[in-house]
Design a protein around this motif. Structure first.
Motif, PDB file in Angstrom:
ATOM      1  N   LYS A 351      -6.357   2.551 -48.768  1.00  0.00           N
ATOM      2  CA  LYS A 351      -5.689   1.428 -48.120  1.00  0.00           C
ATOM      3  C   LYS A 351      -5.434   0.265 -49.072  1.00  0.00           C
ATOM      4  O   LYS A 351      -4.662  -0.645 -48.743  1.00  0.00           O
ATOM      5  CB  LYS A 351      -6.518   0.935 -46.925  1.00  0.00           C
ATOM      6  N   LEU A 352      -6.047   0.273 -50.225  1.00  0.00           N
ATOM      7  CA  LEU A 352      -5.833  -0.799 -51.196  1.00  0.00           C
ATOM      8  C   LEU A 352      -4.378  -0.822 -51.650  1.00  0.00           C
ATOM      9  O   LEU A 352      -3.822   0.208 -52.053  1.00  0.00           O
ATOM     10  CB  LEU A 352      -6.750  -0.614 -52.407  1.00  0.00           C
ATOM     11  N   LEU A 353      -3.742  -1.992 -51.584  1.00  0.00           N
ATOM     12  CA  LEU A 353      -2.368  -2.205 -52.033  1.00  0.00           C
ATOM     13  C   LEU A 353      -1.354  -1.322 -51.313  1.00  0.00           C
ATOM     14  O   LEU A 353      -0.245  -1.129 -51.811  1.00  0.00           O
ATOM     15  CB  LEU A 353      -2.269  -1.955 -53.552  1.00  0.00           C
ATOM     16  N   ARG A 354      -1.721  -0.812 -50.147  1.00  0.00           N
ATOM     17  CA  ARG A 354      -0.832   0.137 -49.485  1.00  0.00           C
ATOM     18  C   ARG A 354      -0.327  -0.358 -48.129  1.00  0.00           C
ATOM     19  O   ARG A 354       0.774  -0.001 -47.710  1.00  0.00           O
ATOM     20  CB  ARG A 354      -1.560   1.465 -49.311  1.00  0.00           C
ATOM     21  N   VAL A 355      -1.115  -1.137 -47.442  1.00  0.00           N
ATOM     22  CA  VAL A 355      -0.764  -1.543 -46.083  1.00  0.00           C
ATOM     23  C   VAL A 355      -0.207  -2.962 -46.043  1.00  0.00           C
ATOM     24  O   VAL A 355       0.928  -3.198 -45.645  1.00  0.00           O
ATOM     25  CB  VAL A 355      -1.982  -1.431 -45.141  1.00  0.00           C
ATOM     26  N   SER A 356      -1.021  -3.917 -46.460  1.00  0.00           N
ATOM     27  CA  SER A 356      -0.626  -5.326 -46.482  1.00  0.00           C
ATOM     28  C   SER A 356      -1.646  -6.092 -47.306  1.00  0.00           C
ATOM     29  O   SER A 356      -2.720  -5.571 -47.651  1.00  0.00           O
ATOM     30  CB  SER A 356      -0.569  -5.898 -45.059  1.00  0.00           C
TER      31      SER A 356
END
Length: 438
Positions: A351-356
């Motif tokens: 989820k790092l740098l991927r969602v928001s």
């Protein structure tokens, strides 16, 4: 003003009134009489009302004019001594007759508008509702709730008028009264009130006081445990509104025994995305309020449920889920559950740098807590983070910039990960960090 026929009707250029008459040689155009047109919009009036200055406007247009802060008559520029809008029935009937006469040209007769509810009418309704509440007359209360609901559905103006005149506070006081009397006997009226107040966010201080009382919260806790989906859904929306408005409601809810289990159930057996988001928010406020609740939710198996949600969650749910997981990882019990799930670290790193940006902040914080506090001999959290690619992502995050609190955790996390770079066989870290010392 002219009303065009078929071509302009097809293109949607003229709002509301399009004539479609065509003969063998030419298209006909229809003149709208000037006194049928609103001086503001220049369109045919659908609900003509007259102001204190004697000028008639379409209700929708003049309401927008007044709501914009204007205090003068648009035509005469005179100061409005009153913003009361008196329905001009004469003009309205003339417009309707004109529409009928020109119906062969495709002009539809405007419907007779419903008269908007007035503050006086709202006050009278609420007075009767309060009297019925004091009598314990559920039937009268239910009938009044249905009327209020119907009026709110008619128009946004009605909704605003009903809310602005203290309806939510009156309904909330009634909810507290019936909840104090007998939740079992008054379940139907309590459920109806709760459903209606979900249309009245945000709550004013009086409504908060009544809905946040011990009796009201106890009733909502029982509603959460019920099998009725609608009842549970409305309850969690009200709780979300309460806890997000004042910390005292969080502490009051935390004192209600048995509230944790139904909240976890809403995550485990979701009703709809809206209810899931509301549940996550309520849980977030609770776990943020005390270490005790972090441990309680962890023991209830929430960590595993959160990780499963994160695998394919959409942005909004993902952010809220990460926020809750980050808070729970602040406790020993929470970290223990997180360590025992094989997907915890991989999913968080993914989820790092991927969602928001917000999701990244929560993910960094959770990974930092898990890695920093890992007391196991193999330091499994750090190794898993390295294998999942955390080193590269954290490095990139620092390069592109982030909030100060996230930067501090990222820097410390990078130092910890740097110690294990050589032990992760699937990471080729040569030149990734360019020899910067830690």
């Amino acid at each position: 003003m002219m009303i065009s026929t078929r071509r302009e009707r097809r293109n949607g250029k003229i709002g509301g009134m399009k004539a479609i008459y065509e003969n063998s040689t030419n298209l006909l155009e229809i003149n709208i009489p000037n006194h049928f047109r609103c001086p503001i919009s220049l369109d045919l009036m659908k609900d003509p009302v007259t102001l204190s200055t004697g000028i008639t406007y379409d209700r929708d247009s003049i309401e927008k004019w007044v709501e914009a802060g204007n205090q003068t008559c648009p035509v005469t520029n005179q100061a409005l001594t009153s913003v009361e809008q008196i329905p001009n029935h004469t003009i309205r009937r003339m417009i309707q007759d004109w529409c009928v006469v020109n119906s062969s040209y495709g002009i539809d007769r405007i419907p007779t508008p419903r008269i908007p509810v007035s503050p006086i009418e709202v006050t009278e309704m609420l007075s009767r509702f309060k009297a019925a509440t004091r009598r314990g007359d559920q039937i009268s209360c239910l009938n009044m709730l249905e009327k209020i609901k119907s009026l709110m559905k008619e128009s946004e103006r009605n909704r605003n008028c009903i809310i602005a005149n203290g309806t939510c506070a009156v309904l909330s006081a009634s909810f507290e009264y019936f909840a104090t009397s007998s939740i079992e006997k008054n379940a139907k009226i309590l459920e109806a009130i709760l459903a209606l107040v979900t249309r009245m966010f945000p709550f004013d201080s009086d409504a908060q006081s009544h809905l946040g009382s011990a009796a009201s919260l106890r009733c909502m806790e029982l509603f959460l445990k019920s099998g009725d989906i609608s009842r549970r859904g409305n309850t969690i929306l009200v709780l979300r509104e309460l806890v997000s408005m004042d910390e005292k409601h969080v502490f009051a809810l935390a004192k209600i025994d048995g509230v944790v289990e139904p909240l976890v159930r809403l995550i485990k057996e979701p009703i709809c995305p809206t209810s899931t988001k509301a549940s996550l928010m309520v849980i977030y406020y609770l776990v943020s309020s005390s270490a005790e609740h972090k441990a309680i939710f962890a023991k209830m198996g929430l960590v595993s449920l959160l990780i499963e949600i994160l695998v394919e969650a959409e942005k909004s749910i993902c952010e809220k889920t990460l926020a809750v997981l980050d808070e729970i990882c602040g406790s020993d019990e929470g970290r223990e559950k997180a360590y025992s799930h094989s997907l915890t670290i991989p999913v968080l790193v993914k989820k790092l740098l991927r969602v928001s940006g917000l999701a990244t902040e929560f993910a960094v914080s959770a990974v930092w807590k898990l890695c920093k506090n890992d007391k196991r001999e193999d330091n499994g959290a750090l190794l898993e983070a390295m294998q999942a690619g955390a080193f590269q992502k954290i490095l990139l995050l620092l390069q592109i910039g982030c909030a100060d609190r996230t930067k501090e955790k990222s820097t410390e996390l990078l130092k910890l990960l740097n110690l294990y770079r050589g032990r992760s066989e699937c990471i080729d870290s040569v030149n990734l960090y360019k020899g910067r010392p830690f």
